[in-house]
Design a protein around this motif. Structure first.
Motif, PDB file in Angstrom:
ATOM      1  N   ILE A  22      47.947  16.424  48.217  1.00  0.00           N
ATOM      2  CA  ILE A  22      48.024  17.629  47.068  1.00  0.00           C
ATOM      3  C   ILE A  22      49.107  19.181  47.415  1.00  0.00           C
ATOM      4  CG2 ILE A  22      46.239  19.420  47.261  1.00  0.00           C
ATOM      5  CD1 ILE A  22      44.345  17.082  47.091  1.00  0.00           C
ATOM      6  N   CYS A  23      49.402  18.745  46.237  1.00  0.00           N
ATOM      7  CA  CYS A  23      50.259  19.353  45.703  1.00  0.00           C
ATOM      8  C   CYS A  23      49.811  20.948  45.481  1.00  0.00           C
ATOM      9  CB  CYS A  23      51.350  18.968  44.420  1.00  0.00           C
ATOM     10  SG  CYS A  23      52.513  19.723  43.617  1.00  0.00           S
ATOM     11  N   LEU A  24      50.787  21.813  46.468  1.00  0.00           N
ATOM     12  CA  LEU A  24      50.488  23.345  45.816  1.00  0.00           C
ATOM     13  C   LEU A  24      51.547  23.548  45.015  1.00  0.00           C
ATOM     14  CD1 LEU A  24      50.332  24.051  49.742  1.00  0.00           C
ATOM     15  CD2 LEU A  24      48.565  23.353  47.891  1.00  0.00           C
ATOM     16  N   ASP A  25      50.852  24.062  43.974  1.00  0.00           N
ATOM     17  CA  ASP A  25      51.689  24.388  42.949  1.00  0.00           C
ATOM     18  C   ASP A  25      52.426  26.553  43.224  1.00  0.00           C
ATOM     19  OD1 ASP A  25      51.724  22.662  40.929  1.00  0.00           O
ATOM     20  OD2 ASP A  25      49.757  22.249  40.776  1.00  0.00           O
ATOM     21  N   LEU A  26      53.889  26.688  43.458  1.00  0.00           N
ATOM     22  CA  LEU A  26      53.816  27.684  43.414  1.00  0.00           C
ATOM     23  C   LEU A  26      54.760  28.591  42.779  1.00  0.00           C
ATOM     24  CD1 LEU A  26      53.770  27.000  47.504  1.00  0.00           C
ATOM     25  CD2 LEU A  26      52.139  28.576  46.214  1.00  0.00           C
ATOM     26  N   SER A  27      54.700  29.883  42.009  1.00  0.00           N
ATOM     27  CA  SER A  27      55.673  30.450  41.138  1.00  0.00           C
ATOM     28  C   SER A  27      57.292  30.965  42.315  1.00  0.00           C
ATOM     29  CB  SER A  27      55.019  31.837  40.670  1.00  0.00           C
ATOM     30  OG  SER A  27      55.157  33.044  42.001  1.00  0.00           O
ATOM     31  N   PRO A  28      57.619  30.746  41.524  1.00  0.00           N
ATOM     32  CA  PRO A  28      59.358  31.097  42.288  1.00  0.00           C
ATOM     33  C   PRO A  28      59.338  32.654  43.331  1.00  0.00           C
ATOM     34  CG  PRO A  28      59.825  30.666  39.913  1.00  0.00           C
ATOM     35  CD  PRO A  28      58.165  30.871  39.820  1.00  0.00           C
ATOM     36  N   ASN A  29      58.565  33.549  42.962  1.00  0.00           N
ATOM     37  CA  ASN A  29      57.715  34.372  43.718  1.00  0.00           C
ATOM     38  C   ASN A  29      57.676  34.295  44.912  1.00  0.00           C
ATOM     39  OD1 ASN A  29      59.903  35.592  41.431  1.00  0.00           O
ATOM     40  ND2 ASN A  29      57.631  36.603  41.108  1.00  0.00           N
ATOM     41  N   ASP A  30      56.621  33.080  45.218  1.00  0.00           N
ATOM     42  CA  ASP A  30      55.718  33.346  45.977  1.00  0.00           C
ATOM     43  C   ASP A  30      56.479  31.870  46.895  1.00  0.00           C
ATOM     44  OD1 ASP A  30      53.909  34.757  45.358  1.00  0.00           O
ATOM     45  OD2 ASP A  30      52.704  33.543  44.094  1.00  0.00           O
ATOM     46  N   ILE A  31      57.223  30.915  46.636  1.00  0.00           N
ATOM     47  CA  ILE A  31      57.128  29.670  47.425  1.00  0.00           C
ATOM     48  C   ILE A  31      57.834  29.349  48.856  1.00  0.00           C
ATOM     49  CG2 ILE A  31      59.686  29.041  46.206  1.00  0.00           C
ATOM     50  CD1 ILE A  31      57.347  26.298  47.261  1.00  0.00           C
ATOM     51  N   ASP A  32      58.380  30.639  49.069  1.00  0.00           N
ATOM     52  CA  ASP A  32      59.536  30.902  50.451  1.00  0.00           C
ATOM     53  C   ASP A  32      58.398  30.715  50.659  1.00  0.00           C
ATOM     54  OD1 ASP A  32      62.067  30.327  49.455  1.00  0.00           O
ATOM     55  OD2 ASP A  32      62.357  31.909  48.817  1.00  0.00           O
ATOM     56  N   ALA A  33      57.726  32.871  50.495  1.00  0.00           N
ATOM     57  CA  ALA A  33      56.839  33.136  51.674  1.00  0.00           C
ATOM     58  C   ALA A  33      55.519  31.911  51.920  1.00  0.00           C
ATOM     59  CB  ALA A  33      55.881  34.048  51.405  1.00  0.00           C
ATOM     60  N   ASP A  34      54.891  30.691  50.917  1.00  0.00           N
ATOM     61  CA  ASP A  34      53.739  29.888  51.369  1.00  0.00           C
ATOM     62  C   ASP A  34      54.462  28.854  51.795  1.00  0.00           C
ATOM     63  OD1 ASP A  34      51.464  30.935  50.209  1.00  0.00           O
ATOM     64  OD2 ASP A  34      51.083  29.458  49.085  1.00  0.00           O
ATOM     65  N   THR A  35      55.700  28.245  51.577  1.00  0.00           N
ATOM     66  CA  THR A  35      56.252  27.044  52.132  1.00  0.00           C
ATOM     67  C   THR A  35      56.443  27.251  53.972  1.00  0.00           C
ATOM     68  OG1 THR A  35      57.417  26.822  50.326  1.00  0.00           O
ATOM     69  CG2 THR A  35      58.179  26.124  52.673  1.00  0.00           C
ATOM     70  N   ALA A  36      57.208  29.428  54.265  1.00  0.00           N
ATOM     71  CA  ALA A  36      56.856  29.036  56.146  1.00  0.00           C
ATOM     72  C   ALA A  36      55.243  29.346  56.083  1.00  0.00           C
ATOM     73  CB  ALA A  36      57.069  30.553  55.171  1.00  0.00           C
ATOM     74  N   PHE A  37      54.127  29.900  55.680  1.00  0.00           N
ATOM     75  CA  PHE A  37      54.047  30.362  56.138  1.00  0.00           C
ATOM     76  C   PHE A  37      52.421  28.683  56.284  1.00  0.00           C
ATOM     77  CE2 PHE A  37      48.476  29.915  55.061  1.00  0.00           C
ATOM     78  CZ  PHE A  37      48.016  29.901  55.650  1.00  0.00           C
ATOM     79  N   TRP A  38      52.590  27.478  55.208  1.00  0.00           N
ATOM     80  CA  TRP A  38      51.955  26.345  55.440  1.00  0.00           C
ATOM     81  C   TRP A  38      52.606  25.723  56.720  1.00  0.00           C
ATOM     82  CZ3 TRP A  38      47.343  25.930  54.298  1.00  0.00           C
ATOM     83  CH2 TRP A  38      46.793  26.714  53.015  1.00  0.00           C
ATOM     84  N   PRO A  50      56.464  32.413  36.443  1.00  0.00           N
ATOM     85  CA  PRO A  50      55.215  32.892  37.686  1.00  0.00           C
ATOM     86  C   PRO A  50      54.136  32.868  37.040  1.00  0.00           C
ATOM     87  CG  PRO A  50      57.240  34.466  37.118  1.00  0.00           C
ATOM     88  CD  PRO A  50      57.243  33.300  35.831  1.00  0.00           C
ATOM     89  N   ARG A  51      52.689  32.773  38.054  1.00  0.00           N
ATOM     90  CA  ARG A  51      51.499  32.392  38.162  1.00  0.00           C
ATOM     91  C   ARG A  51      50.912  32.514  38.791  1.00  0.00           C
ATOM     92  NH1 ARG A  51      50.783  25.906  35.726  1.00  0.00           N
ATOM     93  NH2 ARG A  51      50.322  25.396  37.599  1.00  0.00           N
ATOM     94  N   PRO A  52      49.757  32.171  38.675  1.00  0.00           N
ATOM     95  CA  PRO A  52      48.810  31.995  39.918  1.00  0.00           C
ATOM     96  C   PRO A  52      48.783  30.879  41.040  1.00  0.00           C
ATOM     97  CG  PRO A  52      47.807  33.132  38.416  1.00  0.00           C
ATOM     98  CD  PRO A  52      49.049  32.808  37.469  1.00  0.00           C
ATOM     99  N   ALA A  53      48.411  30.525  42.104  1.00  0.00           N
ATOM    100  CA  ALA A  53      48.820  29.744  43.457  1.00  0.00           C
ATOM    101  C   ALA A  53      48.476  28.978  42.188  1.00  0.00           C
ATOM    102  CB  ALA A  53      48.457  30.109  44.665  1.00  0.00           C
ATOM    103  N   GLY A  54      48.148  27.636  42.147  1.00  0.00           N
ATOM    104  CA  GLY A  54      46.990  26.028  42.438  1.00  0.00           C
ATOM    105  C   GLY A  54      47.526  25.691  42.961  1.00  0.00           C
ATOM    106  N   ALA A  55      46.528  24.292  42.633  1.00  0.00           N
ATOM    107  CA  ALA A  55      46.932  23.216  42.894  1.00  0.00           C
ATOM    108  C   ALA A  55      46.384  21.855  42.481  1.00  0.00           C
ATOM    109  CB  ALA A  55      45.803  23.126  44.611  1.00  0.00           C
ATOM    110  N   HIS A  56      47.353  20.518  42.341  1.00  0.00           N
ATOM    111  CA  HIS A  56      46.359  19.854  41.524  1.00  0.00           C
ATOM    112  C   HIS A  56      46.940  18.350  43.198  1.00  0.00           C
ATOM    113  CE1 HIS A  56      51.197  19.364  40.896  1.00  0.00           C
ATOM    114  NE2 HIS A  56      50.681  17.728  40.764  1.00  0.00           N
ATOM    115  N   ALA A  57      45.751  17.420  42.491  1.00  0.00           N
ATOM    116  CA  ALA A  57      46.415  16.155  43.336  1.00  0.00           C
ATOM    117  C   ALA A  57      46.445  15.111  43.002  1.00  0.00           C
ATOM    118  CB  ALA A  57      44.922  15.317  43.213  1.00  0.00           C
ATOM    119  N   ASP A  58      47.886  14.651  43.709  1.00  0.00           N
ATOM    120  CA  ASP A  58      49.398  13.492  43.251  1.00  0.00           C
ATOM    121  C   ASP A  58      47.919  11.721  43.905  1.00  0.00           C
ATOM    122  OD1 ASP A  58      50.235  15.035  42.030  1.00  0.00           O
ATOM    123  OD2 ASP A  58      51.896  14.724  43.814  1.00  0.00           O
TER     124      ASP A  58
END
Length: 245
Positions: free
Chosen positions: A137-153, A189-197
């Motif tokens: 599952i790919c988590l699609d994250l904006s440039p402003n969110d990628i660092d925080a959400d990567t650290a979170f997960w 930038p856009r809201p967080a989303g996800a898609h299957a690979d």
């Protein structure tokens, strides 16, 4: 500790039956009997190995969320919120949260009777002999969110972080679990989303097969093809090795 991870494919009510048949076919699964107050839940049961993909009929456009099975939900909620998650809803058996970027996930009770054996690699052979595997599952994250959400997960799952050959991607691999996470930095930038690979031994052949089952081809690239399933949700067929990811 996360005992098991589920990918939930949330699809619109009016296309749910078609979506369920589509994903069961492309994953080589059978559909569980419907359950829930409105028969809104189905599980994809693989030919071998444990199940890890579920589907839910929803109002609206749908998407993807994760269910994380844990031994102690209250403790897991405390950990998640301490890392920056937000509680969305507390229900009788589980809690709904959002990551710092807004990706929905649920903390759910672990099945104490679940097998502790390593999950096998399960692949699907298409009618033309092409091999595919849904495992990411790919988590699609904006440039402003990628660092925080990567650290979170990373902190929440405690999974192994692996770099990618492309700087906009990083991977999280869990022990003995068929589901892996790919975190993608988007260009805008856009809201967080996800898609299957899905990994495939021949992405063009897999895309053609999926089109015959109701998917719509969107974009062709060297290493992946972007499609939409019958519920209009984006997903990718990639040239990753189906056996090793």
């Amino acid at each position: 500790m996360i005992r098991w991870t589920w990918a939930f494919l949330d699809r619109p009510v009016d296309t749910f039956a078609e979506c369920a048949r589509f994903w069961a076919t492309v994953t080589g699964s059978t559909l569980s009997p419907p359950r829930g107050e409105h028969d809104e839940f189905r599980t994809l049961l693989p030919a071998s190995g444990p199940a890890w993909v579920k589907m839910q009929a929803v109002d609206g456009d749908g998407g993807i969320h994760l269910d994380l099975d844990v031994d102690d939900i209250a403790a897991a909620v405390s950990t998640a919120t301490g890392l920056g998650a937000r509680v969305v809803a507390e229900l009788t058996d589980y809690t709904v949260l959002e990551s710092p970027a807004g990706q929905t996930f649920c903390l759910t009770p672990a099945d104490e009777n679940a097998s502790t054996d390593p999950a096998p690699v399960t692949v699907v052979t298409a009618p033309d002999g092409t091999v595919t595997r849904l495992d990411q599952i790919c988590l699609d994250l904006s440039p402003n969110d990628i660092d925080a959400d990567t650290a979170f997960w990373r902190a929440l799952t405690r999974w192994t972080s692996k770099p990618s050959s492309r700087p906009e991607y990083s991977r999280l691999r869990g022990p003995d679990q068929p589901l892996h996470l790919l975190l993608q930095r988007l260009d805008d930038p856009r809201p967080a989303g996800a898609h299957a690979d899905l990994a495939s031994s021949n992405i063009a052949a897999t895309a053609t097969w999926h089109e015959s089952l109701g998917a719509t081809r969107i974009t062709d690239a060297d290493e992946w093809i972007v499609l939409r399933d019958p519920g209009n949700a984006l997903y990718c067929v990639t040239s990753r090795d189906p056996y090793t990811g």
